[in-house]
Design a protein around this motif. Structure first.
Motif, short mmCIF file in Angstrom:
data_model
loop_
_atom_site.label_atom_id
_atom_site.label_comp_id
_atom_site.label_asym_id
_atom_site.label_seq_id
_atom_site.Cartn_x
_atom_site.Cartn_y
_atom_site.Cartn_z
N ALA A 193 0.82 -1.22 0.00
CA ALA A 193 0.00 0.00 0.00
C ALA A 193 0.85 1.27 0.00
O ALA A 193 0.45 2.29 -0.57
N ASP A 194 2.03 1.22 0.62
CA ASP A 194 2.87 2.43 0.68
C ASP A 194 3.32 2.87 -0.71
O ASP A 194 3.30 4.07 -1.03
N SER A 195 3.73 1.92 -1.54
CA SER A 195 4.19 2.28 -2.88
C SER A 195 3.03 2.81 -3.73
O SER A 195 3.21 3.73 -4.55
N VAL A 196 1.85 2.25 -3.53
CA VAL A 196 0.69 2.70 -4.28
C VAL A 196 0.28 4.10 -3.83
O VAL A 196 -0.02 4.98 -4.65
N GLU A 197 0.30 4.33 -2.53
CA GLU A 197 -0.07 5.66 -2.01
C GLU A 197 0.91 6.71 -2.53
O GLU A 197 0.50 7.81 -2.93
N MET A 198 2.20 6.40 -2.53
CA MET A 198 3.20 7.33 -3.02
C MET A 198 2.99 7.59 -4.52
O MET A 198 3.11 8.72 -5.00
N SER A 199 2.66 6.54 -5.28
CA SER A 199 2.45 6.68 -6.71
C SER A 199 1.22 7.52 -7.02
O SER A 199 1.23 8.36 -7.93
N VAL A 200 0.16 7.30 -6.28
CA VAL A 200 -1.07 8.07 -6.49
C VAL A 200 -0.83 9.55 -6.19
O VAL A 200 -1.27 10.44 -6.93
N PRO A 251 -10.49 11.92 -19.99
CA PRO A 251 -9.74 10.88 -19.29
C PRO A 251 -10.31 10.64 -17.90
O PRO A 251 -10.96 11.51 -17.32
N TYR A 252 -10.05 9.45 -17.37
CA TYR A 252 -10.52 9.12 -16.02
C TYR A 252 -9.73 9.88 -14.95
O TYR A 252 -10.28 10.26 -13.94
N GLY A 253 -8.44 10.03 -15.17
CA GLY A 253 -7.57 10.64 -14.17
C GLY A 253 -6.39 9.74 -13.89
O GLY A 253 -5.33 9.87 -14.51
N ILE A 254 -6.55 8.79 -12.99
CA ILE A 254 -5.48 7.84 -12.67
C ILE A 254 -5.94 6.43 -13.02
O ILE A 254 -6.98 5.97 -12.54
N VAL A 255 -5.15 5.77 -13.86
CA VAL A 255 -5.43 4.40 -14.29
C VAL A 255 -4.57 3.45 -13.47
O VAL A 255 -3.35 3.66 -13.32
N GLY A 256 -5.17 2.39 -12.96
CA GLY A 256 -4.44 1.32 -12.31
C GLY A 256 -4.30 0.15 -13.27
O GLY A 256 -5.30 -0.31 -13.83
N ALA A 257 -3.09 -0.32 -13.50
CA ALA A 257 -2.86 -1.40 -14.46
C ALA A 257 -2.01 -2.49 -13.82
O ALA A 257 -1.04 -2.20 -13.12
N ILE A 258 -2.39 -3.72 -14.07
CA ILE A 258 -1.66 -4.88 -13.54
C ILE A 258 -1.37 -5.79 -14.71
O ILE A 258 -2.28 -6.21 -15.43
N VAL A 259 -0.08 -6.09 -14.94
CA VAL A 259 0.32 -6.79 -16.16
C VAL A 259 0.94 -8.15 -15.83
O VAL A 259 1.49 -8.36 -14.74
N PRO A 260 0.87 -9.09 -16.79
CA PRO A 260 1.35 -10.45 -16.56
C PRO A 260 2.83 -10.62 -16.87
O PRO A 260 3.49 -9.69 -17.32
N TYR A 309 3.42 -8.26 -4.88
CA TYR A 309 2.55 -9.40 -5.13
C TYR A 309 1.12 -8.93 -5.40
O TYR A 309 0.73 -7.82 -5.05
N GLY A 310 0.34 -9.82 -5.99
CA GLY A 310 -1.04 -9.46 -6.30
C GLY A 310 -1.88 -9.18 -5.08
O GLY A 310 -2.67 -8.23 -5.07
N HIS A 311 -1.70 -9.99 -4.02
CA HIS A 311 -2.56 -9.83 -2.85
C HIS A 311 -2.16 -8.63 -1.99
O HIS A 311 -2.90 -8.27 -1.07
N THR A 312 -1.02 -8.01 -2.28
CA THR A 312 -0.59 -6.85 -1.51
C THR A 312 -0.63 -5.59 -2.38
O THR A 312 -1.57 -4.80 -2.30
N THR A 313 0.35 -5.44 -3.24
CA THR A 313 0.42 -4.25 -4.10
C THR A 313 -0.73 -4.21 -5.10
O THR A 313 -1.34 -3.16 -5.33
N GLY A 314 -1.03 -5.35 -5.71
CA GLY A 314 -2.14 -5.40 -6.66
C GLY A 314 -3.46 -5.02 -6.01
O GLY A 314 -4.24 -4.24 -6.55
N ALA A 315 -3.71 -5.59 -4.84
CA ALA A 315 -4.95 -5.28 -4.13
C ALA A 315 -5.02 -3.81 -3.74
O ALA A 315 -6.10 -3.19 -3.76
N ALA A 316 -3.87 -3.23 -3.38
CA ALA A 316 -3.85 -1.82 -3.01
C ALA A 316 -4.19 -0.93 -4.21
O ALA A 316 -4.86 0.11 -4.05
#
Length: 492
Positions: A49-56, A150-159, A216-223
């Protein structure tokens, strides 16, 4: 250019890329191994969550300061063209990172994946000044029209299977539409995308518009999915994870999701397909590419009775001609499996398919260790019932089943899958046959006389049913990152 290289000589980026620069954050260590030899490629942290909060926060500041969404469209395009140029100028470096960290062969990364990534960015840059609305019919003293924003901020998760090109489908379109992006790499293949984010900064993209975080998906991805300031989610991956993302997006605040998910794609070969040697090469290569680690993999071969025996023999013979080896060797023709965990999963499913009654025609085991990497033999089954795990589930490896059909209606019936509907293909010189399959099969992408896309950008990617909804690429892939606003003006 000599494509082969020594992986130990390549500089590997580290950290998250937030606000235009690399950032180190505390978190659980993620050890990244090279799938070709299981040696260490790098150690990163799970940003959570910290990296996502900083990115947002960086994204919001960048949108406000740069006026990215409202600047002259051609000015936005010019920045993206410079970004594309930077990618192409660094094709050798990015291609080596991509080959080292993924199952992509260097014979296809430098001159293929990286060049196409630059092409995707240029393609979407051209859309910057082509975002149009509609004027609707009203009475004379009223103006009614729609505009896209535009929406504003897009969240993307890639394989992990095509790390760069799949990411470009998302960040290229989202940035061109005027958004900022918070993107999570796969924990298995993070490095080429981190390096690409740095090139965006060097090209002059305002810092904070393109952020890449690890985890990981369940941490950063979920955030990412649950953050209230991220307005739309784009995900490519498994059907199970896609369902979890839909649920979390709904529970944490209603927001749209774009999902390209799993597949169990059929490949129909009729008696009118043509030269069987050519067809065998085409069919076999289509399921062995990237060692079968492709979402659109044609994992179900449906062959007309009268050519089934001969074509099956030729396909099996083709699978014996592979040259497995490290991804950084230009002579390698068959890639490793991404990880030991995935290799074990594939083998477990293969053994269960046999246990449930399928007949093994080829493969069915790990390949003898090549450089201590993860390699699995191309595997072919027949007599796979519709209740067998070999039919119901996605292997995500070089595994296919062969079935016979009596006529085209029988083929179409067999081609339908109760869960998946991502892709399908038909091989025939009779265009009436081809178009009948195109019209009847339930799939978001259908190929005729090939399986898989050419290196074009206008062709949309996306599935039906459990294979997802929404589109990547093409005009639809661009407009997916915009929302429509209706405006009504009364001027009497």
């Amino acid at each position: 250019m000599t494509l082969s290289f020594d992986p130990d000589t390549v500089q590997v980026p580290s950290g998250h890329h937030i606000g235009g620069k690399y950032v180190e954050l505390p978190g659980e260590e993620i050890t990244v191994l090279r799938p070709s030899d299981e040696k260490l490629m790098g150690v990163l942290s799970d940003g959570g969550a910290d990296s996502v909060e900083m990115s947002v926060a960086a994204a919001k500041a960048a949108l406000s300061k740069s006026k990215w969404a409202t600047m002259a469209p051609r000015d936005r395009a010019r920045v993206l063209f410079k970004f594309a140029d930077k990618i192409e100028e660094n094709a050798e470096y990015l291609g080596r990172l991509e080959a080292m960290g993924s199952a992509r062969l260097v014979s296809g990364t430098i001159t293929g994946d990286v060049v196409r990534t630059a092409g995707v960015v240029r393609y979407f840059a051209e859309y910057c000044d082509k975002l149009e609305g509609t004027v609707t019919a009203t009475k004379a003293d009223t103006l009614s029209f729609t505009k896209r924003e535009p929406y504003g901020i897009v969240g993307a998760i890639v394989p992990w299977n095509f790390p760069l090109i799949t990411a470009a489908w998302k960040f290229g379109a989202a940035l061109a539409a005027g958004n900022a992006v918070v993107m999570k790499t796969s924990e298995l293949t993070p490095h080429s995308l981190l390096a690409t984010a740095q090139l965006a900064s060097e090209a002059g993209l305002p810092a904070g518009l393109f952020n890449v975080v690890n985890g990981y998906g369940h941490t950063t991805g979920a955030a990412i999915v649950s953050h209230p300031d991220i307005q739309i989610i784009s995900f490519t991956g498994s059907t199970q994870t896609g369902a979890a993302i839909m649920s979390l997006a709904a529970l944490s605040g209603i927001k749209p999701v774009i999902l390209e998910l799993g597949g169990k794609s059929p490949q129909v070969i009729t008696r009118n397909a043509g030269d069987l040697d050519m067809i065998a090469t085409r069919v076999a290569d289509s399921f062995m590419v990237n060692a079968g680690q492709v979402c659109t993999l044609p994992s179900r071969l449906l062959i007309e009775d009268c050519i089934a025996d001969e074509l099956t023999e030729k396909v099996i013979a083709r699978t014996k001609k592979i040259k497995p080896g490290p991804t950084w060797d230009a002579n390698t023709t068959f890639a490793p499996i991404i990880s030991a965990k995935q290799l074990n999963r594939i083998d477990g499913m293969v053994q269960e398919t046999i246990k449930q009654g399928a007949e093994l025609l080829a493969g069915g085991a790990r390949l003898e260790a090549v450089n201590e990497g993860n390699f699995y033999a191309p595997t072919i089954f027949t007599n796979v019932s519709r209740e067998n795990i070999g039919f119901t589930d996605e292997f995500f490896g070089p595994v296919v089943s062969i079935s016979r059909f009596a006529d085209l209606e029988d083929a179409i019936t067999q081609a339908q899958h109760p869960v998946y509907g991502l892709a399908a293909s038909v091989h025939t010189t009779d265009m009436r046959e081809a178009m009948h399959v195109v019209d009847q099969v339930e799939a978001g992408m259908v190929f005729v006389n090939q399986h898989g896309r050419d290196p074009e950008f206008t062709y949309t990617a996306g599935g039906f049913k459990g294979s997802g909804f929404g589109k990547d690429m093409g005009r639809a892939g661009f407009e997916a990152f915009t929302r429509e606003k209706a405006v009504w003006i009364n001027y009497h």
